[in-house]
Design a protein around this motif. Structure first.
Motif, short mmCIF file in Angstrom:
data_model
loop_
_atom_site.label_atom_id
_atom_site.label_comp_id
_atom_site.label_asym_id
_atom_site.label_seq_id
_atom_site.Cartn_x
_atom_site.Cartn_y
_atom_site.Cartn_z
N ALA A 112 83.55 132.16 80.58
CA ALA A 112 84.91 132.70 80.63
C ALA A 112 85.07 133.65 81.81
CB ALA A 112 85.22 133.44 79.32
N ALA A 113 84.06 134.49 82.03
CA ALA A 113 84.12 135.42 83.15
C ALA A 113 84.14 134.67 84.48
CB ALA A 113 82.92 136.37 83.10
N GLN B 242 85.23 131.58 84.91
CA GLN B 242 86.53 130.94 85.05
C GLN B 242 87.60 131.94 85.49
OE1 GLN B 242 87.00 129.23 81.16
NE2 GLN B 242 85.96 127.32 81.72
N GLU B 243 87.54 133.14 84.89
CA GLU B 243 88.49 134.20 85.29
C GLU B 243 88.30 134.58 86.74
OE1 GLU B 243 89.73 138.76 83.94
OE2 GLU B 243 88.24 137.61 82.80
N LYS C 82 90.89 134.19 89.81
CA LYS C 82 91.25 135.33 90.65
C LYS C 82 91.01 135.01 92.12
CE LYS C 82 90.63 140.33 90.95
NZ LYS C 82 89.95 141.51 90.37
#
Length: 288
Positions: free
Chosen positions: A227-228, A230-231, A235
């Protein structure tokens, strides 16, 4: 404590403590009202070193001793059947079992602080061999109350002095007590095995739960990391878009600056040209 228990405790005592132990146990039997048992216990003889080690074998290595005595049964069956081939097969096994049991007994004895000399070792081996050959001697060795080492000769079993031994088959009462004792020991071993199995199964369950918890923790950490990532990718993509837009805006601004600069240069040239024409016009006017 009854006589049989006292006798077992007496022959389980260290050889150096035999007399003191015998007196104490005889005194206890007498105090409990067993005068006959006390008298019988006092009559028991102190074991020789070889006999003490043989008694140690009966207590500490019962399974190995049973294997030896079972081999004796096979020998007697083969002898009764005149099965020479079977006897030839059993003979090396006999020597191997005797050697191993005598060696293990020596280690146990020395661990208990009792050294085993070559002479004692030979007498111990002869005692074990007599137990294999003679069923009565086997019962006596298994009982663990020998006072003298045994040796099988052509006509029977003799003690360390060469005299015929008083080894006789166990009485029904003593045989039953021996069976009961072995049964209790077997039950205790089975219970211990069951306890060990339960402990092992509990340890396995705990290990499985620990592994499951670690896997769940690792899975959660992986999901959080994904998730990190992907975030972060989103960004980065957004920043890339902003950068592209900024680059486009910069290019447009640079084009405007270039165009304005060109126009300014042209305006400046036009202003200079106009000033030049104005000066020349003044000069012509003045000449008139």
């Amino acid at each position: 404590m009854d006589f049989e228990e006292a006798a077992d405790a007496l022959y389980a005592a260290a050889a150096a403590d035999f007399i003191a132990t015998r007196n104490e146990l005889a005194k206890q039997l007498k105090a409990d009202g067993d005068q006959l048992g006390s008298t019988r216990l006092k009559a028991m003889r102190k074991p020789t070193v070889a006999a003490w080690v043989a008694n140690l074998v009966a207590r500490e290595l019962p399974d190995e001793l049973d294997d030896l005595l079972a081999l004796g049964d096979e020998f007697r069956e083969a002898t009764a059947d005149l099965d020479g081939e079977r006897l030839r097969e059993l003979t090396p096994k006999r020597h191997k079992l005797l050697d191993k049991l005598a060696k293990d007994a020596t280690k146990l004895s020395e661990k208990e602080g009792q050294k085993v000399s070559a002479d004692v070792g030979q007498k111990l081996r002869e005692t074990l061999d007599a137990a294999l050959v003679d069923p009565a001697a086997g019962d006596a060795v298994r009982e663990g109350r020998l006072s003298s080492a045994l040796r099988h000769v052509g006509f029977g079993v003799v003690d360390e002095s060469g005299e015929p031994t008083n080894v006789t088959p166990l009485t029904d009462e003593r045989r039953q007590r021996a069976r009961d004792r072995r049964k209790a020991e077997t039950a205790a071993e089975e219970e211990e095995s069951a306890a060990a199995r339960r402990k092992r199964e509990q340890a396995e369950r705990e290990e499985e739960e620990r592994e499951a918890a670690e896997k769940a923790k690792a899975k959660k950490a992986l999901e959080e990391a994904v998730a990190a990532a992907q975030e972060a990718e989103a960004k980065v993509e957004d920043l890339d878009n902003q950068l592209d837009e900024a680059r486009e805006a910069l290019a447009d601004a640079q084009e405007v600056v270039r165009r304005v600069g060109t126009e300014l240069d042209e305006a400046r040239r036009a202003a200079r040209d106009a000033q030049k024409e104005s000066r020349e016009a003044r000069k012509r006017y003045n000449r008139l």
